[in-house]
Design an enzyme around this catalytic site. Structure first.
Site, short mmCIF file in Angstrom:
data_model
loop_
_atom_site.label_atom_id
_atom_site.label_comp_id
_atom_site.label_asym_id
_atom_site.label_seq_id
_atom_site.Cartn_x
_atom_site.Cartn_y
_atom_site.Cartn_z
N LYS A 43 0.75 -1.27 -0.03
CA LYS A 43 -0.09 0.05 -0.08
C LYS A 43 0.73 1.29 -0.03
O LYS A 43 0.31 2.40 -0.16
CB LYS A 43 -0.99 -0.04 1.27
N SER A 256 -2.83 -12.82 3.79
CA SER A 256 -3.10 -12.78 2.21
C SER A 256 -2.01 -13.33 1.46
O SER A 256 -2.36 -13.95 0.30
CB SER A 256 -3.50 -11.38 1.78
#
Ligand code: PLP
Length: 311
Positions: A43, A256
């Site tokens: 991110k 993830s």
């Protein structure tokens, strides 16, 4: 003299081959380790790109407040990059995020607003928009902001091609869809046959950072027709994947990443040869407080329960 700045440490993350997890001769697994970014996740790339463009377009100036809804990683990235660029950060999150996330946000000095766990990231988005309307501030809006996708087109995709020029399959988690859309577009430009595969939590399963489309919200930046398929992963398989990654390769991936590894290995069963690139969005540090690494897992989970959807 070369001017160095913390923002220049974003990106150019390592690509490694997972040789100990190679599923069969001819099928090679590569992993882009996004946990190497300064706040520990992919991110950092999109927040830097979105802020720089908002600044360039005259929508924000240093000193302003920037607001975002996040399940953690985008919030942490905004808190740090906001500091580095001179912006105040307000982060709206559902209450069920991992405990390390608010701790990190406190270190970076971001203001945290909560919504109930059931509201999810969709509820957090509505609350963030409300906050921007009421108190003023620029909403970064990763689910709608085209610069999220562009950051991956310009950087993530280009970097992958430098290390692995022939990519047959790209497997990445689906949160906003930014990674899949931007990276996928770049890879398909070079090789239109590249398959872009999304990893989504199985409905009812929580996978930190990933989002089920079954809740009815399709991120506006996501074009489902662009994807070649998706694999629905249960949390048990994601945890098992994260442990396998550590046991076999010594790579400390987040939840993830475990899900992406599981999906990549599933996909590998269906092909005879090819290069599969996995995007590991973050590392395992934030999840140390959970029982992910210690909880006994059932010996044989029913693999046939995996759902692979093609279109
Ligand atoms: C840990 C983790 N993995 C994967 C993703 C998915 O990335 P994207 O938003 O680009 O779809 C995110 C972000 O939402 C994340 O925080």
């Amino acid at each position: 003299m070369h001017h160095l700045h913390v923002l220049h440490t974003i990106g150019r993350t390592p690509m490694v081959e997972l040789t100990h997890l190679q599923p069969k001769p001819g099928v090679r697994l590569f992993a882009k380790l996004e946990g190497w970014n300064p706040t520990g996740s992919i991110k950092d790339r999109i927040v830097k790109h979105m802020l720089q463009h908002a600044e360039r377009d005259g929508r924000i100036v240093p000193g302003d407040t920037v607001i975002e809804a996040s399940t953690g990683n985008t919030g942490i990235a905004l808190a740090m990059i906001g500091k580095a660029m001179g912006y105040r950060a307000k982060i709206v999150m559902p209450e069920n995020v991992y405990p390390e996330i608010p701790r990190a946000l406190a270190v970076y000095g971001a203001e945290v607003h909560w919504v109930p766990a059931e509201a999810g990231v969709t509820g957090a988005m509505a609350a963030a928009r409300q906050l921007a309307d009421d108190a003023g501030g620029f909403m970064l809006d990763q689910f709608r902001n085209p610069h999220n996708v562009r950051a991956h087109y310009v950087w993530t995709g280009a970097e992958i091609l430098e290390d692995v020029p022939a990519v047959d399959v790209l497997v990445a988690g689906l949160g906003t869809g930014g990674t899949l859309m931007g990276t996928g577009e770049r890879l398909k430009e070079v090789n239109p046959a590249t398959k872009v595969i999304a990893v989504e939590p199985h409905p009812g399963n929580q996978l930190q950072g990933l989002k089920s489309l079954a809740d009815g919200f399709i991120p506006p930046i996501l074009d489902l027709a662009f994807l070649d398929g998706k694999i629905l992963v249960r949390s048990g398989h994601a945890f098992r994947g994260a442990r396998l990654l550590m046991q076999r390769e010594g790579i400390f991936g987040g939840v993830s990443s475990g899900a992406v590894l599981h999906a990549g290995l599933k996909f590998a069963e269906r092909i005879g040869k090819g290069n599969i690139v996995l995007v590991f969005a973050d590392s395992g540090w934030k999840y140390l407080d959970t029982n992910l690494w210690s909880r006994p897992l059932p010996e044989h989970e029913e693999e046939e329960l995996d759902d692979i959807i093609w279109w």
